[in-house]
Every structure is written in structure tokens, then in C-alpha cells.
Design an enzyme around this catalytic site. Sequence first.
Site, mmCIF file in Angstrom:
data_model
loop_
_atom_site.group_PDB
_atom_site.id
_atom_site.type_symbol
_atom_site.label_atom_id
_atom_site.label_comp_id
_atom_site.label_asym_id
_atom_site.label_seq_id
_atom_site.Cartn_x
_atom_site.Cartn_y
_atom_site.Cartn_z
ATOM 1 N N ASP A 102 -16.670 10.094 9.180
ATOM 2 C CA ASP A 102 -16.050 9.304 10.239
ATOM 3 C C ASP A 102 -16.256 10.080 11.523
ATOM 4 O OD1 ASP A 102 -14.418 8.039 12.078
ATOM 5 O OD2 ASP A 102 -12.668 7.921 10.755
ATOM 6 N N ASN B 244 -26.551 6.857 15.303
ATOM 7 C CA ASN B 244 -26.377 5.409 15.376
ATOM 8 C C ASN B 244 -24.930 4.966 15.231
ATOM 9 O OD1 ASN B 244 -27.353 2.476 14.997
ATOM 10 N ND2 ASN B 244 -26.223 2.865 13.121
ATOM 11 N N TYR C 17 -16.749 0.564 26.000
ATOM 12 C CA TYR C 17 -17.930 0.653 25.137
ATOM 13 C C TYR C 17 -19.163 1.025 25.953
ATOM 14 C CZ TYR C 17 -21.775 -0.905 22.127
ATOM 15 O OH TYR C 17 -22.933 -0.968 21.394
ATOM 16 N N LYS D 207 -21.426 4.645 25.887
ATOM 17 C CA LYS D 207 -22.857 4.637 25.594
ATOM 18 C C LYS D 207 -23.673 5.125 26.794
ATOM 19 C CE LYS D 207 -22.994 3.130 21.318
ATOM 20 N NZ LYS D 207 -23.617 3.908 20.228
ATOM 21 N N THR E 249 -26.557 -8.640 14.092
ATOM 22 C CA THR E 249 -26.031 -7.895 12.955
ATOM 23 C C THR E 249 -24.718 -8.551 12.540
ATOM 24 O OG1 THR E 249 -24.746 -6.341 14.308
ATOM 25 C CG2 THR E 249 -27.037 -5.741 13.825
#
Length: 247
Positions: A62, A85, A150, A154, A185
Site C-alpha cells: 500500500d 503506476n 489528483y 501527479k 479502465t
Amino acid sequence: MQLQNQTALVTGSTSGIGREAALLLAAEGAFVIVSGRNPTKGADTVAAIEASGGRAKFVAADLSDLDSVRHLAEAAGEVDILVNNAGAFPFAPTLEQGLDTFTTLVDTNMRGTYFLTAAVAKTMAAKGAGSIVNVTTIAGLSGMGGTSVYGATKAAVDSLTHTWAVEFGGSGIRVNAVAPGHTKTDNVVDMIGEEAFEELGARVPLGRLASAREIAEVIVFLASPKASYITGVTLPADGGFMALGIA
């Protein structure tokens, strides 16, 4: 097979882009360390690799837990290729962003990636070679409403990609990033909804969503000797979305 006698560690490789990258790396001859939080899905990925004649093992981890990150680095040992990833991506507008989710995004996407890379790069540097590929997002390269945390985490990894390329280049380590565009996905479709997501895909110049396999192909290219003089690059794999100049 261009990756024979190499070991690749792929985080978040129990589903989606990570799973496809693991399968492709194994097909190129690498021994793949599959990592993720779900042992059942991990075992399934390993089984799929072995059924195709490849070699792999699963290590549960994790990335939001630094003890787990340390265990993963120790269990992996010396690796030639690291694919960062794994990521958390609950989206929320800024005014609705909660602290718990904020912390999970930062800890997983940035902190976990940072300290795993530091541990792995140390062993790569000792042998004078290695390739690191970070999976980021076009949401970190452009403004997209509802993705503030998010996208920021990134974007931080994109910045780290450039810094690490400079810091590690003298040790023979290449560091690059792939910034996927709208990719179909299961996790993302479940979050956004298939119809709405297909509409987003129709907006890109290529007129469709990417498959996880298409993004994985880019990851494997950057990890491979075919990209031997490429480092410090963030490559959008987005069907031309960034070329539109809109979010």
C-alpha cells in the site's frame, strides 16, 4: 525479447494500465514483481503472466503506508526497471475536497512514489544502470475541473521526473513519465460512468478513449533499450487531447 535477464517492479499492477504493463514487460523477457493491495488480483496477474510463459511474483503493498513501501523495496531487492503506476484518484471539486481523501492522494501518489523511488534508485545507482517510468496524467499538465488534488500530486511527480533525471543520470539511470489521457479502465469507468466517459473520448482528436494496453506500450517503450537516450521527459499518451489546448 529485449528485457531478458532484467527484473521489473510495477506498482499498482493488479488491474488497468499497471496490469497491462506487467504483462508486456514479462512478454519482453523481464521477471516482473507485481505489486498492489489486492492479493487475489495480484495472484491473477501472476497467473496470466505465467500462462503466457513469463515469470512473476506478487508482493502486496500500500503506497500510502511508508512501512509497506519499505517492505516492498526490501522484498523487490535489485530491480532494473521501476514503473511507478500505483495511484489514488478520487476526484472532487476544491470546495468539496475532504482532508482524509486529500491525505490519501498526497501520501499515495507523491510520498509513496518518492520514497519507493529513492530506495530503488539507490540499488540501481550501485550497479550503474536502471530505468524508471512514472505514470502521471494529463490532468497534471492542464487545468481540469474537479481534479485539483489528483492533478497536483501527479504534476509533482512530473516535476520529480525532471529532477530525478538530472540527479540520477550520472549513475546510468533514466527517468521518464507517461501522462495518459482518457483511458478506459474499470476503475475510472466505475467512477465517471461509461456513457459520460465515452463522450470525453469523442472529444479528443483521435475520437476515442485509449485502451490500457495502448498506454502500457508507451511505458514499456520508455523502459526499454529502444529509449536509451531519452530521460527527463513526460510523454502525453492522450490521442492528441493536449494539442487542443483546452481542458
